[in-house]
Design an enzyme around this catalytic site. Structure first.
Site, PDB file in Angstrom:
ATOM      1  CG  PHE A   1      -0.282   0.690   2.551  1.00  0.00           C
ATOM      2  CD1 PHE A   1      -0.019   1.658   2.695  1.00  0.00           C
ATOM      3  CD2 PHE A   1       0.192  -0.476   3.265  1.00  0.00           C
ATOM      4  CE1 PHE A   1       0.343   2.473   3.870  1.00  0.00           C
ATOM      5  CE2 PHE A   1       0.823   0.059   4.426  1.00  0.00           C
ATOM      6  CZ  PHE A   1       1.010   1.305   4.988  1.00  0.00           C
TER       7      PHE A   1
ATOM      8  CE  LYS B   1      -3.053  -8.614  -4.010  1.00  0.00           C
ATOM      9  NZ  LYS B   1      -3.702  -7.216  -3.414  1.00  0.00           N
TER      10      LYS B   1
ATOM     11  CD  GLU C   1      -5.535  -5.886   0.268  1.00  0.00           C
ATOM     12  OE1 GLU C   1      -4.631  -5.884  -0.670  1.00  0.00           O
ATOM     13  OE2 GLU C   1      -5.401  -6.647   1.243  1.00  0.00           O
ATOM     14  NE  ARG C   2      -3.248  -2.199   3.554  1.00  0.00           N
ATOM     15  CZ  ARG C   2      -2.826  -2.423   4.828  1.00  0.00           C
ATOM     16  NH1 ARG C   2      -2.959  -1.548   5.832  1.00  0.00           N
ATOM     17  NH2 ARG C   2      -1.396  -2.967   4.793  1.00  0.00           N
TER      18      ARG C   2
ATOM     19  CB  CYS D   1      10.430  -0.434   2.690  1.00  0.00           C
ATOM     20  SG  CYS D   1      11.132   0.105   0.866  1.00  0.00           S
TER      21      CYS D   1
ATOM     22  CD  GLU E   1       8.643  -2.590   8.327  1.00  0.00           C
ATOM     23  OE1 GLU E   1       7.948  -3.675   8.056  1.00  0.00           O
ATOM     24  OE2 GLU E   1       8.916  -1.979   7.453  1.00  0.00           O
TER      25      GLU E   1
HETATM   26  P1  NAD Z   1       1.538  -6.303   3.126  1.00  0.00           P
HETATM   27  O1  NAD Z   1       2.518  -7.631   3.224  1.00  0.00           O
HETATM   28  O2  NAD Z   1       0.399  -6.276   4.256  1.00  0.00           O
HETATM   29  O3  NAD Z   1       0.851  -6.417   1.473  1.00  0.00           O
HETATM   30  C1  NAD Z   1       1.586  -6.533   0.633  1.00  0.00           C
HETATM   31  C2  NAD Z   1       0.795  -7.277  -0.524  1.00  0.00           C
HETATM   32  O4  NAD Z   1       0.480  -8.587  -0.005  1.00  0.00           O
HETATM   33  C3  NAD Z   1      -0.725  -6.829  -0.790  1.00  0.00           C
HETATM   34  O5  NAD Z   1      -0.913  -6.623  -2.006  1.00  0.00           O
HETATM   35  C4  NAD Z   1      -1.549  -7.731   0.074  1.00  0.00           C
HETATM   36  O6  NAD Z   1      -3.013  -7.975  -0.485  1.00  0.00           O
HETATM   37  C5  NAD Z   1      -0.888  -9.096   0.163  1.00  0.00           C
HETATM   38  N1  NAD Z   1      -1.215  -9.826   1.535  1.00  0.00           N
HETATM   39  C6  NAD Z   1      -1.274  -9.234   2.503  1.00  0.00           C
HETATM   40  N2  NAD Z   1      -1.254 -10.266   3.451  1.00  0.00           N
HETATM   41  C7  NAD Z   1      -1.348 -11.215   2.787  1.00  0.00           C
HETATM   42  C8  NAD Z   1      -1.603 -12.683   3.311  1.00  0.00           C
HETATM   43  N3  NAD Z   1      -1.459 -13.255   4.452  1.00  0.00           N
HETATM   44  N4  NAD Z   1      -1.600 -13.722   2.262  1.00  0.00           N
HETATM   45  C9  NAD Z   1      -1.280 -13.323   0.775  1.00  0.00           C
HETATM   46  N5  NAD Z   1      -1.254 -11.986   0.501  1.00  0.00           N
HETATM   47  C10 NAD Z   1      -1.174 -11.159   1.436  1.00  0.00           C
HETATM   48  O7  NAD Z   1       2.258  -4.958   3.151  1.00  0.00           O
HETATM   49  P2  NAD Z   1       1.852  -3.623   3.158  1.00  0.00           P
HETATM   50  O8  NAD Z   1       1.409  -3.370   4.555  1.00  0.00           O
HETATM   51  O9  NAD Z   1       0.811  -3.350   2.089  1.00  0.00           O
HETATM   52  O10 NAD Z   1       3.052  -2.866   3.107  1.00  0.00           O
HETATM   53  C11 NAD Z   1       4.078  -2.667   4.161  1.00  0.00           C
HETATM   54  C12 NAD Z   1       5.302  -3.510   3.953  1.00  0.00           C
HETATM   55  O11 NAD Z   1       5.716  -3.373   2.832  1.00  0.00           O
HETATM   56  C13 NAD Z   1       6.288  -3.019   5.223  1.00  0.00           C
HETATM   57  O12 NAD Z   1       6.661  -4.325   5.810  1.00  0.00           O
HETATM   58  C14 NAD Z   1       7.342  -2.350   4.393  1.00  0.00           C
HETATM   59  O13 NAD Z   1       8.580  -2.447   4.681  1.00  0.00           O
HETATM   60  C15 NAD Z   1       7.291  -3.210   3.058  1.00  0.00           C
HETATM   61  N6  NAD Z   1       7.875  -2.635   2.031  1.00  0.00           N
HETATM   62  C16 NAD Z   1       9.110  -2.930   1.387  1.00  0.00           C
HETATM   63  C17 NAD Z   1       9.602  -2.440   0.297  1.00  0.00           C
HETATM   64  C18 NAD Z   1      10.976  -2.898   0.067  1.00  0.00           C
HETATM   65  O14 NAD Z   1      11.273  -2.710  -1.326  1.00  0.00           O
HETATM   66  N7  NAD Z   1      11.730  -3.622   0.671  1.00  0.00           N
HETATM   67  C19 NAD Z   1       9.092  -1.601  -0.177  1.00  0.00           C
HETATM   68  C20 NAD Z   1       7.751  -1.067   0.135  1.00  0.00           C
HETATM   69  C21 NAD Z   1       7.433  -1.712   1.221  1.00  0.00           C
END
Ligand code: NAD
Length: 520
Positions: A171, A195, A198-199, A303, A403
Site C-alpha cells: 500500500f 494485483k 487492495e488499500r 520501507c 517494524e
Molecule cells: P502487506 O504484506 O500487508 O501487503 C502486501 C501485499 O500482499 C498486498 O497486495 C496484500 O494484498 C498481500 N497480502 C497481505 N497479506 C497477505 C496474506 N496473508 N496472504 C497473501 N497475501 C497477502 O504489506 P503492506 O502493509 O501493504 O506494505 C507495507 C510493508 O511493505 C512494510 O513491511 C514495508 O517495509 C514493506 N515494503 C518493502 C519495500 C522494499 O522494497 N523492501 C518497499 C515497500 C514496502
C-alpha cells in the site's frame, strides 16, 4: 455503499480534496484493455485515511475474472513477444510522456487513498516514472554476447521473455511499486497481471488507462484485485511464470515459499528496520534535518524510513534539538498547503503503532515526544499520529524488534562506532542504513562492515536510482536477495537466457565416421 456502475471507459476521476465523495464509484478490474465491472460478492471498503470517508469499494475479483486476466495475458503474449523492440520502445516513450502529463492526477489519487501529502505523492510517481524512463533504453540494455569460440563456430546469448508474469504490490507506494514492475516486464516482451494493494489501487488503475492510450495491446497489462485469495490464485496458476512481490515479511515469506515450490521465479522485497548512525563529527544541522525528514516523512510508512537512531557518544545530547525539529512538522490532510505528513493508512494501523509506543513506555523507554492523541482541527476522524520520539531504547524492547511503520523514531545510545556497527549487524533486517559523519575513514569503515543492502553516507534514504537496483539484504528480502528489482538484475529477472552455438562451414566433412568423445 458505493454504487455499482457499468464498465467505465477510463479509470475513476477522484477529487483533489478530502471532501466526502457523494456517490463513490466501485473500482473495476482491467482486463483486455477494458475497465470491467466486477461481479464480486465480496467488496473491500476503501476509506480516505484523513477522514475515513468511503472513497471506493475494491472487489475481491471472482475466480472467473482472475482466470480471464491470465487468459488475456496468455493470448496477448505471442504477438507481444514478436513485436519489434523498437515498437515496444516507442510505446514506452509514449507511456512515459503520458505519466508526466497525468502526474498530478496520479498523485491526487495517492493522497486520497493512501494519505501521503500531495508533494510526496508526486515523488512516489516520479520514482516509478524514472524506472519507465530507464526502460526506454532497452535497445542497448538487452543486447546479448557473441563470441567466436572456435574456427567457424560462434556462441551467442539472448534474453527472451518468460511469458505471463505477476506483480503483488504494497500500500505504501501505489505508483512506484507497480512501476518497478510494469515497464521492465513489458519492455522485455512479457505480459503482466498486476494485483495492486487492495488499500489503494487507484494509481495502478490510472496507469492502466495511460498504458492503453500509449498503445500497449489488449492483454499485455491486466489488473485484478483482492487480498489473500487473489494472491493464492497467482501463486498456484501454472501460466504465471514469475512473481514480483513487495510488502511485509508475513505475506512475503509465504509467497516466496509457495511460489518457488510451484516452480516460479519469485523476487520479494520485505520489511525493514533502518538505522541512522550519528557521529559527533557530523554536520549537525544537516544530520538532524535529514533524520527528521526521513523518520517522519510519509508518516514513517516507507520501507526505507529511518526509524531507528543510533546516537554515538555525546550526540545523545542533541535529542532535544531533534525533538524541536520534529515538533515543527505539520501533520494534516495531504491536500492541505504546508502539510509535512498525513495520516497513517488505517485505524488498525494507528492502533498497532500506538500499542507499540505504549509497549516502549512499559518496557522502560522514555517518550521524549508523544504524537498520540493529535488531531488536526479540520479532520477529526482521520488516522492521526504526530511525530513521536522514543529514547533510552535497548535492543530487547519490542519497539526496537518490530517494524513500526509509523511516524515513530526509536533512539539508542552507544559509545563508539564499533558499538553502532555491532548493534546494526545484529538486527535481522538489512534494508537501508545511514551514517552521518565528516570523516572519510569512518564512512569507509561503516561502508565495509555494515551488513545491509543500501547504505547512505550523509544521505538519509539511499534508494538507488533505476540504473542501479534495489538491493535489500538479510530479512528484508526473500531468497537471500538473489533477484532484485529494476536495473540489470530486473531485466535478468524477467528474461530467460538462451545460448546458441552454431557452426557454419562452407565445405562438407571429409570423413564418414562419427566422433563419440567430448571434443578435447
Ligand atoms: P502487506 O504484506 O500487508 O501487503 C502486501 C501485499 O500482499 C498486498 O497486495 C496484500 O494484498 C498481500 N497480502 C497481505 N497479506 C497477505 C496474506 N496473508 N496472504 C497473501 N497475501 C497477502 O504489506 P503492506 O502493509 O501493504 O506494505 C507495507 C510493508 O511493505 C512494510 O513491511 C514495508 O517495509 C514493506 N515494503 C518493502 C519495500 C522494499 O522494497 N523492501 C518497499 C515497500 C514496502
Amino acid at each position: 455503499q458505493a454504487a455499482t456502475t457499468s464498465a467505465a471507459s477510463t479509470a475513476t476521476e477522484y477529487p483533489t480534496s478530502h471532501e466526502r465523495i457523494s456517490s463513490p464509484v466501485d473500482t473495476t478490474n482491467f482486463i483486455d484493455n477494458e475497465f470491467v465491472t466486477s461481479k464480486a460478492t465480496t467488496w473491500i471498503d476503501l476509506h480516505d485515511p484523513a477522514t475515513n470517508n468511503l472513497v471506493t469499494r475494491v472487489p475481491q475479483s471472482t475466480d472467473e475474472e482472475l482466470k480471464a486476466a491470465v487468459a488475456s495475458a496468455e493470448k496477448a503474449f505471442p504477438a507481444w513477444r514478436a513485436t519489434s523492440i523498437m515498437t515496444r520502445q516507442q510505446i514506452m516513450f509514449k507511456f512515459v510522456g503520458l505519466i508526466r502529463q497525468h502526474w498530478d492526477r496520479l498523485a491526487a489519487s495517492i493522497t486520497l487513498e493512501q494519505g501521503k501529502t500531495f508533494p510526496d505523492a508526486k515523488g512516489d510517481v516520479l520514482r516509478g516514472l524514472q524506472v519507465a524512463e530507464t526502460a526506454c533504453g532497452i535497445t542497448s540494455q538487452i543486447t546479448g554476447d557473441v563470441l567466436e569460440v572456435a574456427k567457424d563456430m560462434e556462441t551467442r546469448s539472448y534474453r527472451e521473455p518468460l511469458g505471463v508474469v505477476a506483480a503483488i504490490c504494497p500500500f505504501n507506494f501505489p505508483a512506484m511499486i507497480p512501476l518497478w514492475c510494469i515497464p521492465v516486464a513489458t519492455i522485455t516482451g512479457n505480459c503482466i497481471v498486476v494485483k495492486p494493494s487492495e488499500r489503494d489501487p487507484g494509481a495502478a488503475m490510472i496507469l492502466a488507462e495511460l498504458a492503453r492510450e500509449a498503445g500497449f495491446p489488449p492483454g499485455v497489462i491486466n489488473i485484478i484485485h483482492g487480498s489473500a485469495k487473489t494472491v493464492d490464485f497467482i501463486l498456484d496458476e501454472p501460466a504465471i511464470k514469475a512473481i514480483s512481490f513487495v510488502g511485509g515479511n508475513r505475506a512475503g515469506e509465504y509467497i516466496y515459499t509457495r511460489g518457488s515450490a510451484n516452480g516460479k521465479r519469485v523476487q520479494a522485497n520485505l520489511g525493514a528496520k533502518n538505522h541512522a548512525t550519528v557521529m559527533p563529527d557530523c554536520n549537525k544541522n544537516h544530520a538532524l534535518n535529514a533524520i527528521s525528514g526521513a523518520a517522519f516523512g510519509a508518516a514513517g510508512q516507507r520501507c526505507m524510513a529511518l526509524s531507528t537512531l543510533v546516537m554515538v557518544g555525546e550526540t545523545k545530547d542533541w535529542l532535544p534539538e531533534l525533538a524541536e525539529r520534529a515538533k515543527q512538522l505539520q501533520v494534516n490532510g495531504g491536500f492541505e498547503e504546508g502539510a509535512d505528513l498525513g495520516p497513517v493508512i488505517s485505524p488498525e494501523s494507528k492502533k498497532r503503532i500506538e500499542d507499540l509506543i505504549a509497549s516502549a513506555e512499559k518496557e522502560g523507554a522514555t517518550i521524549l515526544l508523544d504524537g498520540r492523541g493529535y488531531k488536526p482541527a479540520k479532520y477529526p476522524n482521520g488516522n492521526w499520529i504526530a511525530p513521536t520520539i522514543i529514547t533510552n531504547v535497548t535492543p530487547e524492547m519490542t519497539c526496537y524488534k518490530q517494524e513500526i511503520f509509523g511516524p515513530v523514531l526509536v533512539c539508542l545510545n552507544v559509545e563508539t562506532l564499533d558499538d553502532a556497527i555491532n548493534l546494526i549487524n545484529k538486527n535481522e533486517y538489512g534494508n537501508g542504513e545511514a551514517i552521518f559523519t565528516t570523516s572519510g575513514p569512518t564512512a569507509s569503515r561503516f561502508q565495509k562492515d555494515i551488513e545491509a543492502g543500501q547504505l547512505g553516507i550523509n544521505v538519509p534514504i539511499p534508494v538507488p536510482l533505476p540504473m542501479f537496483s534495489f538491493t535489500g539484504n538479510k530479512k528484508s528480502v526473500a531468497g537471500g536477495g538473489a533477484s532484485t528489482f529494476y536495473g540489470k538484475p530486473g531485466l535478468q529477472f524477467y528474461t530467460q537466457q538462451k545460448t546458441v552455438t552454431s557452426l557454419w562451414r562452407s565445405e562438407d566433412a571429409t570423413h564418414s565416421r562419427a566422433s563419440v568423445v567430448m571434443p578435447t
